[in-house]
Design a protein around this motif. Structure first.
Motif, PDB file in Angstrom:
ATOM      1  N   VAL A 193     -18.967 -16.024 -24.403  1.00  0.00           N
ATOM      2  CA  VAL A 193     -19.785 -16.131 -23.184  1.00  0.00           C
ATOM      3  C   VAL A 193     -20.311 -14.760 -22.790  1.00  0.00           C
ATOM      4  O   VAL A 193     -21.496 -14.601 -22.440  1.00  0.00           O
ATOM      5  N   VAL A 209     -24.304 -13.570 -22.572  1.00  0.00           N
ATOM      6  CA  VAL A 209     -24.886 -12.990 -21.357  1.00  0.00           C
ATOM      7  C   VAL A 209     -25.511 -11.635 -21.674  1.00  0.00           C
ATOM      8  O   VAL A 209     -26.640 -11.334 -21.244  1.00  0.00           O
ATOM      9  N   LYS A 212     -21.815 -15.484 -13.546  1.00  0.00           N
ATOM     10  CA  LYS A 212     -21.994 -15.361 -14.999  1.00  0.00           C
ATOM     11  C   LYS A 212     -22.643 -14.025 -15.359  1.00  0.00           C
ATOM     12  O   LYS A 212     -23.038 -13.817 -16.509  1.00  0.00           O
TER      13      LYS A 212
END
Length: 900
Positions: free
Chosen positions: A47, A51, A422
């Protein structure tokens, strides 16, 4: 231990630096290698890597075009040579550059800012010159596009080069002056400013550039709390570091500044000896005639000139987002000319290009896909608050559209919080703008009504948002779900359940009433509210930045171009949440913004073209003065004192179109009759030569028609005033007559015919048949004050792309297109030597709702377009008799924008 968001930011910034150093193409393999390396070194999960890749790709995709620069043809010495640069200690610039890199601004923007400000610095006066100089320049940028960054960079470089006194003139309100002071504290001073304090001690709070190096700090004559105090006595020559003054363009502070500069401690040999840089921020602001003596343009201009005249070495640089600024206005008299000459940018004009991630007028209003998604027309506000209202108007309710906008803001905040978690959005603040009135009493009336609406939503969120299926059990959550479905379901990746959960965790927004009597202020402190709804008028329209602005509600009457452009606070950089932007706006304002955007872009393109031709600021000024768009600004600012304005007007280098026609049957019939008569008079000019391009052979072509026939024909047609200034036959035709002996002597005439006729034909009385084009009737008039308006286009255009290529040979078209297919019509116009008159026989259709297949009614009307190539000849003077009725006929209502 570093936080995850700090690690992500560091990796993205380092990859961006490495990419700019890499001398080959940035490929997917290169990116993957970098990501794999950081994954291993920093133990990143998938993840995190995704990003980082997304943020990196966004930053390296940002590009900035080169600024267009016009320079006086007066002899000048190039003082900032490469050798000179090597001798300067760039202390202040190094600090600024280090601080710039902490702002999460792409490396490409820093590099362009560096090169642009190097060029501007070289164009202002040499601070070490033994003789005095009055340098005058202008920098044109976009609203909220980074003008402050640009002049902050220039200030730092000028301080290093030897400028001793730096004066920044802000708008007319204290909030904006304070915001500018705070910004320059971070970007130049390096500490929280304390007026009159020259030494660093325990009380000095280091911020911004000071964190890079605080060994030397500028001396501040003003600070966050105070503008220039009465009778400052500081001696400029005894202060070792650069001096900063941030002051309002109001009568009393400027008088104090003049008094200080001309005092016996500073004025030697008739003026201040030390070099002075004056930055006039929002330079067009002082041109707005508010009727208030404290802000009257004549008073402000006079005082700015007195500041300039008090300094032997002065460089004045005006920054503006409005190309139609007051200093370009053609004066009515010699007295007015003295007011403007000293501020005219005679030495240079720089037109900055915004980065490609900037969301400006072109993004909002000239991209159909974005406009349809982002802009919501306000149709229900009039019953709650007339769009034109007077002091004493009370507001007791708010429209459903505003309640919907508030709901959309809550949802957008929730989605932005998801993305923050995020690490996709770095900045913490979210804002909503509500601008419905210039009257402070109305603004104050609106605030509790907005609070009530917000409380109703918040009660539902507090009680129900954490529950699955709450959009069924709670009316408030049901309303929010409906707004989410309408605005965000199809364009954002976040699911309703994610948004609902984020709402449950979100802090409640604070409402802030921003006007001179409210006592509220819009601040974005680290420990302050993160989400704010700002309600106001003038203060929100002039320079104030609303951080994280995502939803705007703009319900204002069309005003003058410069004011309207400044009110567009929704412009700016919205990386990570462009898809969430929403703007509620009237259809009238939507049309005006699209038009102003195009007019401004045209002027910038002209600046770039004039740079290639090595033309001067004065020639550019004449071009601006002669623009019909500039006339609106000029005339409005003069209306209180003059009824007649002499201005050099030009209609060349534009396509003029009848996007509105007269709806009366007898007028329509008369136009068709005159159309047939006109074609009969020029029948001997009909042309079907072999040099007509294959794609143009369906059109009816009349070649080399003399101007007398054109003018005679146009005089018989009824043009509707909603089409614009050129609809004034006695003015436009006068212009054509003035030019009929030279560049506009010979014309080409066309009757446009579609390639594949499918809308039937119109048959003339002599039996000739003409294929029709379909155009939809717009149900909202362009100008309600004009009678019998039949509007044929929301985009102010009835023509199809490529229409201005008519009259060119295939070789000429190929030379323009260079293999790229259709290009902007202005490129074809530039290749043509003759003007063209292009008729369109239009089937005007009224539709049943938005379904273009279901036609309720139709009628045949005649439309026409006139394309006039750019002129190389001096333009004739045309006398315009300007009255309030004249303004209203062309869709402008003169409104006092001062705050009451």
């Amino acid at each position: 231990m570093l936080s995850k968001d700090t690690i992500v930011e560091m990796v993205v910034n380092q990859m961006e630096k490495d990419a700019h150093r890499y001398d080959r193409e940035i490929t997917k393999n290169w990116i993957d290698e970098q990501l794999d390396s950081y994954r291993t070194k920093l133990n990143l999960d998938q993840v995190d890597v995704e990003v980082i890749e997304k943020l990196f790709r966004e930053k390296v995709a940002v590009t900035v075009g080169e600024a267009a620069i016009l320079i006086s043809d007066e002899p000048r010495k190039e003082w900032l040579t490469e050798d000179k640069k090597q001798t300067i200690d760039w202390y202040y610039w190094r600090r600024f550059k280090d601080h710039f890199k902490t702002k999460d601004i792409p490396e490409s923007v820093l590099k362009r800012t560096d090169t642009d400000t190097d060029r501007i610095l070289s164009l202002i006066g040499d601070p070490e010159s033994s003789s005095g100089f009055p340098c005058r320049g202008m920098v044109i940028g976009d609203v909220q596009a980074g003008k402050t960054n640009n002049y902050s960079a220039l200030i730092n470089k000028a301080a290093d080069a030897g400028y001793k006194l730096i004066i920044v003139l802000t708008g007319t309100v204290e909030d904006l002056r304070q915001q500018t002071q705070e910004r320059l504290d971070k970007d130049f001073v390096g500490s929280v400013s304390i007026a009159g304090k020259s030494n660093k001690d325990r009380e000095t709070k280091i911020i911004g550039v000071g964190r890079s190096n605080d060994s030397r700090l500028p001396f501040c004559l003003t600070d966050r709390d105070d503008d220039i105090k009465k009778d400052p006595r500081y001696r400029i020559s005894t202060i070792s570091e650069p001096i900063l003054v941030v002051t309002k363009k109001n009568k009393h502070p400027l008088q104090r500044l003049v008094t200080w500069l001309t005092s016996e401690v500073n004025a030697k040999n008739g003026g201040v000896e030390q070099p002075v840089l004056i930055i006039d921020d929002e330079a067009d602001n002082a041109s707005v005639n508010t009727g208030n003596d404290d802000e009257d343009p004549k008073t402000i201009n006079r005082l700015i000139r007195e500041v300039l005249h008090a300094c032997r070495k002065s460089s004045y640089v005006a920054y503006t987002a409005t190309p139609f600024a007051n200093i370009f206005i053609h004066p009515d008299s010699e007295g007015d000319r003295a007011d403007t000459d000293d501020l005219f940018p005679k030495d240079f004009i720089v037109a900055l290009e915004p980065p490609n991630n900037y969301c400006g007028a072109r993004y909002f209003f000239r991209n159909n896909e974005v406009t349809d998604r982002t802009c919501v027309e306000i149709e229900d506000a009039g019953e709650h608050l007339p769009i034109t209202h007077k002091p004493g108007t009370a507001v007791t309710s708010i429209p459903k559209s505003l309640k919907e906008a508030i709901g959309a803001f809550l949802l957008a905040c929730a989605i932005k919080d998801i993305r923050r978690n995020k690490y996709l959005i770095k900045h913490d603040h979210d804002s909503m703008l509500i601008n419905m009135s210039r009257l402070t009493t109305v603004q104050s009336d609106i605030t509790p009504l907005v609070d009530t609406c917000l409380d109703e939503y918040w009660s539902a969120i507090t009680v129900h948002a954490y529950k699955l299926g709450s959009e069924v059990s709670s009316e408030g959550m049901k309303a929010l779900h409906s707004i989410w479905s309408k605005h965000y379901e199809g364009c954002s990746k976040e699911s309703w359940d994610e948004v609902r959960s984020s709402l449950a965790e979100m802090e409640k927004p604070k409402t802030v009433t921003v006007h001179s009597k409210s006592g509220d202020s819009l601040t974005y402190e680290k420990d302050g509210p993160k989400k704010q709804i700002a309600i106001g008028g003038l203060k929100l329209s002039r320079g104030l930045t609303l951080e994280g602005l995502v939803v705007s509600y703009f319900y204002r009457r069309s005003v003058m171009y410069d004011s309207l452009m400044q009110m567009g606070r929704w412009y700016g950089y919205r990386d990570g949440y462009q898809d969430l932007l929403r703007l509620w706006i009237t259809s009238e304002s939507l049309d005006w913004y699209a038009h102003i955007s195009e007019a401004s872009d045209d002027l910038r393109e002209q600046a770039a073209e004039m740079q290639r031709r090595k033309m001067t600021p004065s020639e550019f000024g004449l071009r601006v003065q002669a623009s019909p768009d500039s006339l609106m600004v000029t005339a409005a600012n003069k209306m209180r004192t003059a009824k007649t304005i002499m201005t050099r007007l030009r209609f060349d280098n534009r396509l003029l179109e009848t996007d509105c026609v007269d709806s009366r049957p007898d007028v329509i019939e008369n136009n068709f009759d005159e159309f047939s008569n006109f074609l009969g008079r020029i029948a001997d000019k009909r042309y079907s030569g072999s040099d007509i391009p294959k794609a143009h052979r369906q059109h009816i072509h009349f070649k080399n028609v003399d101007a007398g026939n054109i003018i005679k024909g146009l005089r018989t047609f009824n043009n509707h005033p909603s089409c614009g200034f050129w609809a004034e036959n006695n003015l436009f035709l006068q212009y054509l007559e003035e030019r009929s002996g030279d560049e506009l002597a010979i014309w080409d005439v066309f009757v446009y015919q579609p390639n594949k006729p499918k809308e039937g034909e119109w048959v003339a009385s002599d039996g000739e048949r003409f294929a029709r084009l379909r155009r939809g009737i717009v149900d909202k008039p362009k100008n309600e004050k004009n009678l019998h308006e039949l509007r044929l286009s929301r985009k102010q255009s009835i023509t199809s792309r490529g229409v201005e290529a008519l009259g060119l040979t295939q070789d000429e078209i190929d030379a323009v297109e260079q293999g790229s297919g259709l290009v902007a019509d202005k490129k074809y116009r530039a290749a043509r030597k003759k003007p063209t008159l292009i008729f369109h026989v239009i089937k005007a259709c009224e539709y049943d709702g938005s379904d273009r297949k279901n036609i309720l009614s139709e009628r045949d009307v005649l439309g026409w377009a006139i394309s006039i190539p750019e002129s190389s000849e001096p333009q004739p003077d045309v006398l315009w008799n300007v009255t309030i009725d004249w303004f209203e006929k062309y869709g402008i209502e003169l409104i006092d924008e001062s705050e009451l």
